[in-house]
Design a protein around this motif. Sequence first.
Motif, mmCIF file in Angstrom:
data_model
loop_
_atom_site.group_PDB
_atom_site.id
_atom_site.type_symbol
_atom_site.label_atom_id
_atom_site.label_comp_id
_atom_site.label_asym_id
_atom_site.label_seq_id
_atom_site.Cartn_x
_atom_site.Cartn_y
_atom_site.Cartn_z
ATOM 1 N N PHE A 232 0.806 -1.212 0.000
ATOM 2 C CA PHE A 232 0.000 0.000 0.000
ATOM 3 C C PHE A 232 0.841 1.264 0.000
ATOM 4 N N THR B 175 -1.417 5.670 5.200
ATOM 5 C CA THR B 175 -0.901 4.311 5.341
ATOM 6 C C THR B 175 -1.194 3.755 6.727
ATOM 7 N N ILE C 196 -4.937 2.852 6.955
ATOM 8 C CA ILE C 196 -5.269 1.608 6.254
ATOM 9 C C ILE C 196 -4.767 0.401 7.047
ATOM 10 N N GLN D 128 -13.438 -1.177 10.399
ATOM 11 C CA GLN D 128 -13.587 -1.001 8.959
ATOM 12 C C GLN D 128 -15.057 -1.102 8.557
ATOM 13 N N LEU E 14 -10.991 7.019 1.623
ATOM 14 C CA LEU E 14 -11.738 5.935 2.265
ATOM 15 C C LEU E 14 -13.091 5.725 1.615
ATOM 16 N N ILE F 180 -10.615 -4.417 2.963
ATOM 17 C CA ILE F 180 -9.158 -4.325 3.133
ATOM 18 C C ILE F 180 -8.740 -5.372 4.152
#
Length: 467
Positions: A160, A282, A285, A295, A429, A438
């Motif tokens: 990522f 980063t 995520i 999430q 997002l 993810i």
Amino acid sequence: MATLAQRPTEPAAPPAHWGEGRLTDADLAHIPGDAGWPVVGNTFTMLANPHAFAERMIKTHGKVYKNRAFGGWQIALIGAEANELLLFNKDKIFSSEQGWGPVLDQLFPRGLMLMDFDHHRIDRRALSIAFKPEPMRHYSGALNRGIAREVAGWAGPQEFYPAIKKLTLDLAADSFIGLPWGPEADRINEAFVDMVQASVAPVRKPLPFTKMKKGVDGRAFLVDYFTRETLRRRAEGGGQDMFSQFATATREDGSLLPVDEVVDHMNFLMMAAHDTITSSATSLIYHLATNPEWQEKLRAEIFAVTGGPDGEGNPRPLDYDDLAKLDLTEMAFKESLRMIPPVPSMPRRALREFEYGGYRIPAGAMVGINIYWTHHSEEYWDNPHVFDPMRFTPDKVKARHKYAWVPFGGGAHMCLGLHFAYMQVKILLAQLLQRYRIEAPAGYNPDWQDWPIPQPKDGLKVTFTPL
């Protein structure tokens, strides 16, 4: 040093060379600390593991300690109270220009962060035009289009960090400079990467084949490019991109900013924006991949606000007017910034003598705060190593020390682009969570490079599984 003490409200001129005029061992003999190895001090020990080094120093010496690194003494002031003292700077004791100067003066001179007091206030007000609602609305459209185009091809395993770094650089070239994606944008992006890497290079002279030489060369390229472009945009009239806004910005008396100052501000802003957003996106995520329950909460919120994907399964854009509706998403981003702040520490230089923590700190001292330590201290946070966005409900924020959470700095030097950062991450997002789940392996916990700006050493290995 007497001159500095007599004029605390004005920025003092930095030494002709940053290595000159530093305090001696005797000046700081009363402050506990560690000189480290001969010549290099603690420089390489710090770079190897800055958080462990700070933890050891605090346990050994307390919340005020001295440390010899990068060629001189630095004094660490630790905790939320220290953050407030330096960042709010009520009595104008501290210089940001002279604090950051040894690190950035060869690469990003006269950036907004390297200004003090009236000069800083005047230029900040002029540059703030680029973050007014109309330009921000324009940027949001460019971000929605650019992010949607890029992330559509992210299905499957990804590293990522390099993917988001490329995307963030391209978005900066688009939103900030108004450049189409392509070779010219790539060359500009390469120059910025070289400059950021050079900012913490141990070798501080631009000798052949060093990171500093690449950084200085990158700056020369960008100064030439932005100078030509500033003149062209002034002649042709402004645009909606950030650079055009800066090029035509005026001070309080109606005068345009000098061309060389526009160039320096643009250089600094591009650096400050793209690398910090890359790092913070980063870390967010990573935390969403390893906390799937959060999430799902964010996905549900985004679906409720955008209406979810269209009939063909394409994510709907996040409207500028809907940004403020993503409360849980913003709380998750704030918690991620707490866990891995993109700027782990901040330096200043004392313009006059002051007292803190029972110690007299002399004028001229290089001082700094440790944001990472404060963000992980049990003095301010329960279970500080656990990801919990509910720490940022309004009642909990109100009950906490105002300077316990400072990823964007504070006081007069609070990050000018913080709302742009929130907007870019929310749009990212919205595109990702309408399209993918993810995922990360069970127990995934990559090592991070902590300085100058945090990044996962393995690139952050996640999988984007289409919904």
